[in-house]
Motif scaffolding. Structure first.
Motif, PDB file in Angstrom:
ATOM      1  N   ARG A  21       0.836  -1.208   0.000  1.00  0.00           N
ATOM      2  CA  ARG A  21       0.000   0.000   0.000  1.00  0.00           C
ATOM      3  C   ARG A  21       0.867   1.253   0.000  1.00  0.00           C
ATOM      4  O   ARG A  21       0.631   2.199  -0.746  1.00  0.00           O
ATOM      5  CB  ARG A  21      -0.919  -0.038   1.234  1.00  0.00           C
ATOM      6  CG  ARG A  21      -1.660   1.256   1.544  1.00  0.00           C
ATOM      7  CD  ARG A  21      -2.803   1.504   0.586  1.00  0.00           C
ATOM      8  NE  ARG A  21      -3.481   2.772   0.860  1.00  0.00           N
ATOM      9  CZ  ARG A  21      -4.317   3.344   0.038  1.00  0.00           C
ATOM     10  NH1 ARG A  21      -4.616   2.801  -1.122  1.00  0.00           N
ATOM     11  NH2 ARG A  21      -4.896   4.489   0.339  1.00  0.00           N
ATOM     12  N   PHE A  45       0.079  12.580   9.548  1.00  0.00           N
ATOM     13  CA  PHE A  45      -0.411  11.399  10.261  1.00  0.00           C
ATOM     14  C   PHE A  45       0.373  11.162  11.552  1.00  0.00           C
ATOM     15  O   PHE A  45      -0.156  10.689  12.551  1.00  0.00           O
ATOM     16  CB  PHE A  45      -0.310  10.186   9.325  1.00  0.00           C
ATOM     17  CG  PHE A  45      -0.856   8.916   9.918  1.00  0.00           C
ATOM     18  CD1 PHE A  45      -2.135   8.868  10.447  1.00  0.00           C
ATOM     19  CD2 PHE A  45      -0.092   7.759   9.940  1.00  0.00           C
ATOM     20  CE1 PHE A  45      -2.642   7.691  10.989  1.00  0.00           C
ATOM     21  CE2 PHE A  45      -0.593   6.584  10.487  1.00  0.00           C
ATOM     22  CZ  PHE A  45      -1.876   6.562  11.006  1.00  0.00           C
ATOM     23  N   TYR A 103      -3.924  12.490  16.678  1.00  0.00           N
ATOM     24  CA  TYR A 103      -4.651  11.272  17.032  1.00  0.00           C
ATOM     25  C   TYR A 103      -4.446  10.852  18.489  1.00  0.00           C
ATOM     26  O   TYR A 103      -5.164  10.022  18.994  1.00  0.00           O
ATOM     27  CB  TYR A 103      -4.234  10.130  16.092  1.00  0.00           C
ATOM     28  CG  TYR A 103      -4.507  10.493  14.649  1.00  0.00           C
ATOM     29  CD1 TYR A 103      -5.807  10.449  14.158  1.00  0.00           C
ATOM     30  CD2 TYR A 103      -3.494  10.950  13.837  1.00  0.00           C
ATOM     31  CE1 TYR A 103      -6.075  10.851  12.854  1.00  0.00           C
ATOM     32  CE2 TYR A 103      -3.751  11.340  12.543  1.00  0.00           C
ATOM     33  CZ  TYR A 103      -5.032  11.290  12.055  1.00  0.00           C
ATOM     34  OH  TYR A 103      -5.310  11.672  10.774  1.00  0.00           O
ATOM     35  N   HIS A 150     -13.531   4.463  14.804  1.00  0.00           N
ATOM     36  CA  HIS A 150     -13.931   4.389  13.395  1.00  0.00           C
ATOM     37  C   HIS A 150     -13.114   5.370  12.549  1.00  0.00           C
ATOM     38  O   HIS A 150     -12.606   5.021  11.478  1.00  0.00           O
ATOM     39  CB  HIS A 150     -15.431   4.712  13.287  1.00  0.00           C
ATOM     40  CG  HIS A 150     -16.006   4.393  11.962  1.00  0.00           C
ATOM     41  ND1 HIS A 150     -16.520   3.152  11.660  1.00  0.00           N
ATOM     42  CD2 HIS A 150     -16.141   5.137  10.837  1.00  0.00           C
ATOM     43  CE1 HIS A 150     -16.939   3.156  10.406  1.00  0.00           C
ATOM     44  NE2 HIS A 150     -16.723   4.358   9.893  1.00  0.00           N
ATOM     45  N   GLY A 151     -12.965   6.586  13.076  1.00  0.00           N
ATOM     46  CA  GLY A 151     -12.198   7.612  12.358  1.00  0.00           C
ATOM     47  C   GLY A 151     -10.748   7.201  12.195  1.00  0.00           C
ATOM     48  O   GLY A 151     -10.161   7.319  11.115  1.00  0.00           O
ATOM     49  N   LYS A 191      -9.551   4.208  12.293  1.00  0.00           N
ATOM     50  CA  LYS A 191      -9.454   3.026  11.425  1.00  0.00           C
ATOM     51  C   LYS A 191      -9.405   3.451   9.953  1.00  0.00           C
ATOM     52  O   LYS A 191      -8.652   2.910   9.150  1.00  0.00           O
ATOM     53  CB  LYS A 191     -10.666   2.107  11.675  1.00  0.00           C
ATOM     54  CG  LYS A 191     -10.539   0.743  11.029  1.00  0.00           C
ATOM     55  CD  LYS A 191     -11.609  -0.223  11.516  1.00  0.00           C
ATOM     56  CE  LYS A 191     -12.978   0.186  11.030  1.00  0.00           C
ATOM     57  NZ  LYS A 191     -14.007  -0.823  11.278  1.00  0.00           N
ATOM     58  N   GLY A 192     -10.233   4.462   9.612  1.00  0.00           N
ATOM     59  CA  GLY A 192     -10.290   4.934   8.226  1.00  0.00           C
ATOM     60  C   GLY A 192      -8.969   5.508   7.758  1.00  0.00           C
ATOM     61  O   GLY A 192      -8.460   5.145   6.694  1.00  0.00           O
ATOM     62  N   VAL A 193      -8.395   6.377   8.570  1.00  0.00           N
ATOM     63  CA  VAL A 193      -7.140   7.007   8.145  1.00  0.00           C
ATOM     64  C   VAL A 193      -6.006   5.981   8.176  1.00  0.00           C
ATOM     65  O   VAL A 193      -5.116   5.981   7.311  1.00  0.00           O
ATOM     66  CB  VAL A 193      -6.826   8.277   8.986  1.00  0.00           C
ATOM     67  CG1 VAL A 193      -6.436   7.937  10.401  1.00  0.00           C
ATOM     68  CG2 VAL A 193      -5.746   9.107   8.321  1.00  0.00           C
ATOM     69  N   ALA A 247      -6.305   2.812   7.531  1.00  0.00           N
ATOM     70  CA  ALA A 247      -6.456   1.995   6.318  1.00  0.00           C
ATOM     71  C   ALA A 247      -5.868   2.729   5.121  1.00  0.00           C
ATOM     72  O   ALA A 247      -5.147   2.143   4.306  1.00  0.00           O
ATOM     73  CB  ALA A 247      -7.933   1.688   6.081  1.00  0.00           C
ATOM     74  N   ASN A 248      -6.148   4.022   5.030  1.00  0.00           N
ATOM     75  CA  ASN A 248      -5.616   4.794   3.907  1.00  0.00           C
ATOM     76  C   ASN A 248      -4.095   4.844   3.909  1.00  0.00           C
ATOM     77  O   ASN A 248      -3.464   4.857   2.860  1.00  0.00           O
ATOM     78  CB  ASN A 248      -6.166   6.221   3.955  1.00  0.00           C
ATOM     79  CG  ASN A 248      -7.513   6.335   3.258  1.00  0.00           C
ATOM     80  OD1 ASN A 248      -7.858   5.493   2.423  1.00  0.00           O
ATOM     81  ND2 ASN A 248      -8.266   7.358   3.612  1.00  0.00           N
ATOM     82  N   MET A 249      -3.500   4.884   5.131  1.00  0.00           N
ATOM     83  CA  MET A 249      -2.049   4.999   5.218  1.00  0.00           C
ATOM     84  C   MET A 249      -1.359   3.639   5.293  1.00  0.00           C
ATOM     85  O   MET A 249      -0.152   3.565   5.490  1.00  0.00           O
ATOM     86  CB  MET A 249      -1.650   5.835   6.451  1.00  0.00           C
ATOM     87  CG  MET A 249      -2.236   7.230   6.475  1.00  0.00           C
ATOM     88  SD  MET A 249      -1.971   8.159   4.961  1.00  0.00           S
ATOM     89  CE  MET A 249      -0.217   8.418   5.008  1.00  0.00           C
ATOM     90  N   CYS A 304     -10.357  -2.383  14.992  1.00  0.00           N
ATOM     91  CA  CYS A 304     -11.433  -3.362  14.766  1.00  0.00           C
ATOM     92  C   CYS A 304     -11.697  -4.154  16.046  1.00  0.00           C
ATOM     93  O   CYS A 304     -12.846  -4.336  16.448  1.00  0.00           O
ATOM     94  CB  CYS A 304     -11.083  -4.324  13.640  1.00  0.00           C
ATOM     95  SG  CYS A 304     -11.177  -3.574  12.035  1.00  0.00           S
ATOM     96  N   ASN A 342      -6.964  12.262   5.570  1.00  0.00           N
ATOM     97  CA  ASN A 342      -7.800  11.685   4.510  1.00  0.00           C
ATOM     98  C   ASN A 342      -8.109  12.724   3.427  1.00  0.00           C
ATOM     99  O   ASN A 342      -8.059  12.441   2.226  1.00  0.00           O
ATOM    100  CB  ASN A 342      -9.112  11.161   5.095  1.00  0.00           C
ATOM    101  CG  ASN A 342      -8.931   9.845   5.831  1.00  0.00           C
ATOM    102  OD1 ASN A 342      -7.934   9.152   5.611  1.00  0.00           O
ATOM    103  ND2 ASN A 342      -9.866   9.517   6.692  1.00  0.00           N
ATOM    104  N   GLN A 377     -15.938   2.506   4.944  1.00  0.00           N
ATOM    105  CA  GLN A 377     -14.996   1.405   5.177  1.00  0.00           C
ATOM    106  C   GLN A 377     -15.558   0.102   4.633  1.00  0.00           C
ATOM    107  O   GLN A 377     -16.767  -0.100   4.620  1.00  0.00           O
ATOM    108  CB  GLN A 377     -14.672   1.317   6.660  1.00  0.00           C
ATOM    109  CG  GLN A 377     -13.856   2.552   7.045  1.00  0.00           C
ATOM    110  CD  GLN A 377     -13.448   2.581   8.478  1.00  0.00           C
ATOM    111  OE1 GLN A 377     -13.342   1.554   9.122  1.00  0.00           O
ATOM    112  NE2 GLN A 377     -13.195   3.783   8.965  1.00  0.00           N
TER     113      GLN A 377
END
Lengths: 112, 398
Positions: free
Chosen positions: A12, A32, A37, A57-58, A60-62, A64-66, A76, B21, B92
């Motif tokens: 990734r 990041f 955070y 949740h927030g 987890k999203g960032v 995943a992107n990084m 999770c 993001n 997600q």
């Protein structure tokens, strides 16, 4: 026994370098790795269950992107819990710290 | 479709409470040349930015403080000016509930985290393409609707005006009740009335094949032709029809045709002379309201054979008598379940007083008119009462 995920998704990160370029990715990583955070994570235990879920949740999203796989996995896991304990809080802060270290080494060569 | 360069001028709004993001998506969009990219950190700011920048596309995170992405979606879809804007929700991979709820709230499409460049750019490009195409179509539709409305007004202006009908009544004692309603914006039916000489009134009704723009253009052509080549006082309706047929045959494309009836009402001789080119029946009543004549459709339509021959028929039309001519739209079986047939119209004409007959036809058309009508509808109902005539009113009647 569950095998823990790798700290970072190297593929990734390589893709991101190709997609946006090394310079832009380093800037994104700097953002990041900034302390944005940490504050919500440090107060996780004091938040309501709803706020805790939103915080995780927030993140987890960032993550995943990084490509921060271990952080995604930690978010999770904790999302499944009815309530975040101080031990959970300490665990996720530790994974965030490891992720920073990993990214520093893998992408920026420790420059950030 | 617009060129890719056109898309890169699109205004894109990224809504995500996470700065990293937002910046990542902005960086991915920049690789394709998207320059007009705006950012909002929560739902409330998103609505402000939407108002301020009028974006062509929104990339929306679902979970945000103050106002969630679901709420933003719902609010935008209720806004008439922005209800069509593509909203690409970024969610997600494991949030199946979020996905369903996002579509329910009005999302156009989904992009999953982690965001992949190729997928993001492909989806953005597809939805911008749809958005621009829709906008182009809407602009086109608006322009065409405007032009059709103007064309409709022009076509309506070619029909006899109330002033002219009043003048005919004043001069000849002939009352004309005309109705013309196109099935689409424009129609291929037209009727006409004018004074032929001191005691005769000329009427005609034409129905061009098909309906819509091409049929309407034919009516305009015929109106111009009749204006330049009016029926002469010593000419009979059959000869005039033959003349029109020859001209139409030379002008109209193959496959187009028209039915037409030309009628001359003589208020001195108390006769009605008509010639029909395959036009539906003509129904005549005497002064007592008895149906005295039903002319069957005869001859060929106009524009088929150059040397077509038409027949003039003269029937008595005493003072107080009346007649009814119509286009075949009235008989269209798709008009309603209980549509008229020639036979049912005949029966109605024979069993009813003409005024009742006319009221019934009008009521029938008023009921069917709000629906989609499959064909243009036109009729002319004419009654003759010469004692009403004031022969000094000449000019407007001709």
């Amino acid at each position: 026994m569950t095998i823990p995920p790798p700290l970072l998704d190297s593929a990734r990160l390589q893709t991101l370098i190709q997609d946006v370029g090394q310079d832009v990715l380093i800037k994104l990583i700097q953002e990041f790795l900034a302390t944005d955070y940490e504050t919500p994570l440090k107060t996780l235990a004091t938040q309501s269950p709803q706020q805790q879920r939103e915080t995780l949740h927030g993140l987890k999203g960032v993550a995943a992107n990084m490509g921060a796989m271990a952080l995604v996995d930690a978010c999770c896991q904790l999302s499944q819990r009815p309530r975040i304990t101080p031990e959970d809080q300490a665990y996720i802060l530790r994974v965030l710290g490891d992720t920073r270290g990993g990214i520093r080494l893998q992408v920026t060569g420790g420059c950030v | 479709m617009q060129s890719p360069h056109y898309y890169t001028n699109a205004r894109i709004l990224i809504v995500d409470d996470d700065r990293v993001n937002r910046h990542l998506i902005r960086a991915l969009l920049a690789t394709k040349g998207y320059r007009q990219v705006f950012e909002a950190a929560d739902g409330i700011e998103a609505l402000e930015m939407k108002k301020q920048h009028n974006p062509n596309l929104i990339l929306l995170d679902l979970h945000m403080p103050h106002l969630s992405g679901f709420d933003v979606c719902r609010i935008i879809r209720q806004d008439h000016d922005h209800e069509d804007i593509p909203i690409l929700v970024i969610t997600q991979m494991d949030s199946t509930q979020d996905r369903a709820a996002a579509f329910e709230a009005g999302a156009t499409d989904l992009i999953t985290k982690p965001v992949h460049k190729d997928e993001l750019l492909a989806r953005v490009s597809i939805h911008l393409g749809h958005q621009f195409l829709t906008q182009d179509l809407m602009r086109y539709q608006k322009r065409v609707a405007h032009e059709l409305r103007r064309a409709y007004d022009i076509q309506r202006s070619l029909l006899p005006s109330p002033h002219k009908i009043q003048a005919i009544h004043g001069r000849y004692g002939v009352m004309v009740d005309g109705y013309c309603h196109p099935s689409t914006e424009l129609g291929g039916d037209m009727w006409h009335v004018s004074g032929l000489d001191g005691h005769r009134v000329l009427m005609s009704l034409v129905d061009f094949s098909g309906h819509g723009v091409h049929a309407a253009l034919h009516t305009v052509w015929l109106q111009a032709y009749m204006g330049h080549n009016p029926m002469l006082p010593d000419e009979n309706p059959d000869a005039y029809l033959a003349k029109i047929n020859k001209a139409l045959k030379a002008y109209m494309p193959l496959g187009h045709f028209a039915t037409m009836i030309v009628m001359v009402l003589d208020t001195q001789q108390h006769t009605l002379t008509y010639a029909s080119a395959a036009h539906p029946q003509l129904i005549v009543w005497d002064a007592e309201g008895h149906c005295t004549h039903i002319a069957e459709s005869q001859s060929l339509p106009l524009g088929i054979v150059e040397d077509a021959v038409f027949e003039a028929v003269t029937v008595p039309l005493p003072d107080g008598g009346c007649f009814f001519a119509y286009s075949d739209g009235l008989l269209h079986p798709d008009l309603c379940e209980t549509a008229f047939t020639e036979a049912s119209l005949n029966t109605l004409a024979q069993q009813s007083a003409p005024e009742f007959f006319l009221d019934l036809i009008k009521a029938y058309l008023n009921i069917t008119r709000p629906n989609h009508v499959p064909d243009d509808n036109t009729f002319v109902f004419v009654s003759c009462r010469t004692e009403d005539a004031q022969p000094q009113t000449q000019a407007a009647a001709s």
